[in-house]
Design a protein around this motif. Structure first.
Motif, PDB file in Angstrom:
ATOM      1  N   ASP B   5      -5.247  -2.855  11.536  1.00  0.00           N
ATOM      2  CA  ASP B   5      -5.245  -2.790  10.085  1.00  0.00           C
ATOM      3  C   ASP B   5      -5.671  -1.391   9.683  1.00  0.00           C
ATOM      4  O   ASP B   5      -6.842  -1.071   9.665  1.00  0.00           O
ATOM      5  CB  ASP B   5      -6.218  -3.834   9.540  1.00  0.00           C
ATOM      6  CG  ASP B   5      -6.225  -3.823   8.022  1.00  0.00           C
ATOM      7  OD1 ASP B   5      -5.344  -3.162   7.432  1.00  0.00           O
ATOM      8  OD2 ASP B   5      -7.114  -4.461   7.442  1.00  0.00           O
ATOM      9  N   SER B   7      -5.016   1.416   6.760  1.00  0.00           N
ATOM     10  CA  SER B   7      -4.323   1.988   5.612  1.00  0.00           C
ATOM     11  C   SER B   7      -5.099   3.194   5.113  1.00  0.00           C
ATOM     12  O   SER B   7      -6.323   3.190   5.031  1.00  0.00           O
ATOM     13  CB  SER B   7      -4.104   0.947   4.520  1.00  0.00           C
ATOM     14  OG  SER B   7      -5.341   0.479   4.074  1.00  0.00           O
ATOM     15  N   PHE B   8      -4.357   4.236   4.872  1.00  0.00           N
ATOM     16  CA  PHE B   8      -5.006   5.491   4.468  1.00  0.00           C
ATOM     17  C   PHE B   8      -4.018   6.317   3.671  1.00  0.00           C
ATOM     18  O   PHE B   8      -2.808   6.109   3.738  1.00  0.00           O
ATOM     19  CB  PHE B   8      -5.472   6.269   5.695  1.00  0.00           C
ATOM     20  CG  PHE B   8      -4.347   6.660   6.615  1.00  0.00           C
ATOM     21  CD1 PHE B   8      -3.911   5.794   7.597  1.00  0.00           C
ATOM     22  CD2 PHE B   8      -3.720   7.896   6.485  1.00  0.00           C
ATOM     23  CE1 PHE B   8      -2.869   6.140   8.444  1.00  0.00           C
ATOM     24  CE2 PHE B   8      -2.679   8.242   7.322  1.00  0.00           C
ATOM     25  CZ  PHE B   8      -2.250   7.362   8.311  1.00  0.00           C
ATOM     26  N   GLU B   9      -4.550   7.230   2.933  1.00  0.00           N
ATOM     27  CA  GLU B   9      -3.723   8.157   2.181  1.00  0.00           C
ATOM     28  C   GLU B   9      -4.288   9.541   2.373  1.00  0.00           C
ATOM     29  O   GLU B   9      -5.496   9.742   2.280  1.00  0.00           O
ATOM     30  CB  GLU B   9      -3.776   7.790   0.692  1.00  0.00           C
ATOM     31  CG  GLU B   9      -2.432   7.328   0.168  1.00  0.00           C
ATOM     32  CD  GLU B   9      -2.517   7.012  -1.309  1.00  0.00           C
ATOM     33  OE1 GLU B   9      -2.406   5.824  -1.639  1.00  0.00           O
ATOM     34  OE2 GLU B   9      -2.709   7.952  -2.100  1.00  0.00           O
ATOM     35  N   GLY B  42       4.168  -3.296   8.791  1.00  0.00           N
ATOM     36  CA  GLY B  42       3.726  -2.436   7.703  1.00  0.00           C
ATOM     37  C   GLY B  42       4.588  -1.199   7.608  1.00  0.00           C
ATOM     38  O   GLY B  42       5.649  -1.117   8.233  1.00  0.00           O
ATOM     39  N   SER B  43       4.145  -0.234   6.837  1.00  0.00           N
ATOM     40  CA  SER B  43       4.993   0.937   6.664  1.00  0.00           C
ATOM     41  C   SER B  43       4.129   2.177   6.506  1.00  0.00           C
ATOM     42  O   SER B  43       2.937   2.107   6.230  1.00  0.00           O
ATOM     43  CB  SER B  43       5.866   0.775   5.422  1.00  0.00           C
ATOM     44  OG  SER B  43       5.045   0.871   4.271  1.00  0.00           O
ATOM     45  N   LEU B  44       4.743   3.307   6.753  1.00  0.00           N
ATOM     46  CA  LEU B  44       4.033   4.557   6.569  1.00  0.00           C
ATOM     47  C   LEU B  44       4.993   5.551   5.947  1.00  0.00           C
ATOM     48  O   LEU B  44       6.135   5.688   6.382  1.00  0.00           O
ATOM     49  CB  LEU B  44       3.529   5.094   7.913  1.00  0.00           C
ATOM     50  CG  LEU B  44       2.806   6.442   7.810  1.00  0.00           C
ATOM     51  CD1 LEU B  44       1.449   6.280   7.160  1.00  0.00           C
ATOM     52  CD2 LEU B  44       2.649   7.088   9.173  1.00  0.00           C
ATOM     53  N   ASN B 195      -8.909  -0.537  13.861  1.00  0.00           N
ATOM     54  CA  ASN B 195      -9.200  -0.710  12.440  1.00  0.00           C
ATOM     55  C   ASN B 195      -9.967   0.487  11.888  1.00  0.00           C
ATOM     56  O   ASN B 195     -10.677   1.169  12.627  1.00  0.00           O
ATOM     57  CB  ASN B 195     -10.060  -1.959  12.220  1.00  0.00           C
ATOM     58  CG  ASN B 195      -9.278  -3.210  12.511  1.00  0.00           C
ATOM     59  OD1 ASN B 195      -8.290  -3.504  11.844  1.00  0.00           O
ATOM     60  ND2 ASN B 195      -9.707  -3.934  13.532  1.00  0.00           N
TER      61      ASN B 195
END
Lengths: 261, 285
Positions: B5, B7-9, B42-44, B195
């Motif tokens: 899991d 998620s990052f920006e 998921g996607s990136l 994670n």
């Protein structure tokens, strides 16, 4: 099953991989020229002019003339096979060259295809070195023999692709000895190279032709170098095209399975 | 080890760090950003483009410094850069100009004709950095860029990264050197077992999880009992106990007066303290 023969995603960038290998080859030119120059010459002297003294004729030609096309064929096979087994494995595993290239707009399909085309080119280079040597001894009929050079690309490509399949599945570099000893060495001896296939029982002859890629190469090169070109050659060439297409697709897909984790 | 899991920006122009023990999923995350490994689910998006679809376009705008130096040992320093620029379809003249510029930038001009095998570790690393810059990337990915380098080389590398950031290049890096991350990263994540455990600027992460300072005392039953009584936040690490605090004076005074301590030291809290607190002290092999 289909996934083993999926069409690769290839653009003209393949040429960049080919050029990289060419540049390395050119940087170490002298050592690269030695094997194709020396090896066939040694065989020609030992077998052709040595052992050949005890052999009158095979299929109506002197023994040297009989083995000369085999020497070219075998050299194409060795060049392409070793380039895409040990050579490619070292680039893939030890030098991480493939990783470096796929960080650029090139993808893995193109890297492998570039390797295969380079392996084929090694076959062409070897053929181009040996043919003049054999010609000095009057063992090639011209202009037909010149066709051996472009044909060496197809022959080389076939063996590059076969080699790459093994590179894709080998657990380590030492295991590449298995296909080398168990496949390439017997093929080197039993493909109508140093004695005619017709000596073998008829069933074995058919089996040889069905499964030994080198047998087809030898038939084509022998016919081109003797200047007697028959329509049946088209069958050999068709066999090679079919086989090459299959192993080309298979090798790229096997490599993708190995490298994309 | 896959990523689970994550998620990052990463913002434009930022220097973003991925930290975590071995096997945390950092390299996998890097490989997904590089469009080399497909994301399992998921996607990136990189530059608003999907990593599974626009790989060539993304890779054209990206430079990669991999964990292992994968230079071409058969080529000179110059030729390495030249061959690499060919993969990007950079015209010859432009490539030559860019290579000269880059050799200056990474201070390898004098080694131009040297074979890469005979370069020192630091030089090899700088050459890999230069190679990652031939296509003038807008995003630079570095997987442990300073591993195994001496302090001088490491500082040169830091300078280069800072100057690239100043030029507007977005940088994503992994590192095991927490001091390096604290020095360089605008923001970072600490990962473990696939994670993301925390995300933020180094100082905010330290403040949030530790406080400003750490007071270390001997791990004795009396000290522990005393700390329990005074509601202090602490952690036992072998024969030491670490007390997390925003007010080291207060706690040291308290410990001295109430707990009859012998030896104590106070120091500023670091990213390493957060890292060990979050990922534990067990070896990962």
């Amino acid at each position: 099953m289909m996934s083993y023969f999926a069409l690769p995603d290839i653009t003209p960038r393949v040429l960049k991989v080919w050029m990289r290998n060419r540049d390395v080859f050119m940087a170490t030119l002298t050592v690269n020229f030695l094997p194709p120059l020396v090896e066939p010459t040694l065989y020609l002297f030992a077998l052709g002019f040595g052992l050949g003294n005890y052999i009158n004729e095979i299929e109506g030609v002197p023994y040297t003339k009989f083995i000369a096309p085999a020497l070219i064929s075998v050299s194409i096979m060795f060049a392409a096979f070793y380039e895409c087994t040990f050579g490619s494995y070292v680039r893939m595993y030890y030098q991480k060259t493939f990783d470096a290239i796929i960080a650029t707009p090139l993808n893995i399909d193109e890297v492998i295809a570039g390797e295969l085309f380079w392996g084929a080119t090694r076959g062409v280079i070897n053929a181009s070195i040996i043919l003049p040597i054999l010609s000095i001894f009057g063992l090639a009929v011209y202009p037909h023999s010149l066709l051996v050079i472009p044909f060496a690309f197809l022959a080389g490509l076939m063996f590059s692709c076969i080699a790459m399949c093994f590179t894709a599945i080998t657990p380590n570099i030492n295991s590449l000895t298995y296909p080398s000893i168990l496949l390439i060495t017997p093929m080197f001896l039993f493909s109508g190279t140093f004695f005619p296939l017709s000596l073998l029982p008829e069933t074995v002859q058919y089996i040889s032709l069905a499964i030994l890629p080198l047998a087809h190469i030898v038939i084509v090169v022998r016919s081109l170098m003797s200047g007697i070109i028959e329509a049946s050659l088209l069958l050999n060439i068709a066999w090679m095209f079919g086989a090459t297409l299959l192993v080309f697709l298979l090798s790229i897909n096997l490599m993708k399975k190995r490298l994309i984790v | 080890m896959a990523v689970d899991d994550v998620s990052f920006e990463v913002n434009k122009g930022e220097l973003f760090g991925f930290l975590g023990p071995n096997g945390a999923g950092k390299t996998t995350a890097m490989r997904i950003i590089q469009c080399v490994s497909p994301p399992g689910g998921g996607s990136l998006k990189v530059f608003d483009m999907d990593v599974t679809r626009d790989q060539r376009k993304i890779k054209n705008l990206m430079g990669v410094v991999p964990q292992e130096n994968n230079l071409d040992i058969d080529f000179s320093v110059y030729k390495n850069l030249y061959v690499y620029s060919r993969y990007f379809d950079i015209p010859k003249r432009k490539a030559e100009q860019k290579i000269d510029e880059l050799l200056d930038f990474v201070q390898l001009n004098e080694k131009k004709d040297t074979m890469t095998d005979s370069l020192s570790g630091g030089m090899k690393r700088r050459l890999v950095l230069a190679r990652a810059l031939v296509n003038e990337p807008r995003l630079l990915i570095l997987d442990e860029p300073t591993v195994g380098l001496d302090p001088q080389s490491r500082h040169v590398m830091w300078d280069k990264l800072r100057s690239l950031k100043k030029q507007g290049v977005t940088i994503v890096m992994t590192t095991h050197y927490l001091e390096e991350a604290a020095q360089l990263c605008d923001r970072l994540v600490i990962m473990d077992y696939g994670n993301i455990l925390v995300e933020g600027s180094p100082s905010s992460i330290i403040r949030e999880h530790i406080g400003t300072d750490i007071v270390e005392a001997e791990n004795t039953p009396e000290v522990i009992a005393c700390l329990e009584n005074s509601n202090a936040r602490y952690e036992k690490t072998g024969d030491m106990v670490q007390i997390y605090t925003n007010d080291p004076h207060d706690i040291t005074e308290h410990l001295f007066s109430e707990c009859r301590l012998g030896k104590i030291t106070a120091r500023a809290a670091t990213l390493e303290d957060v890292f060990l607190k979050l990922t534990g002290r067990k070896l990962r092999e």
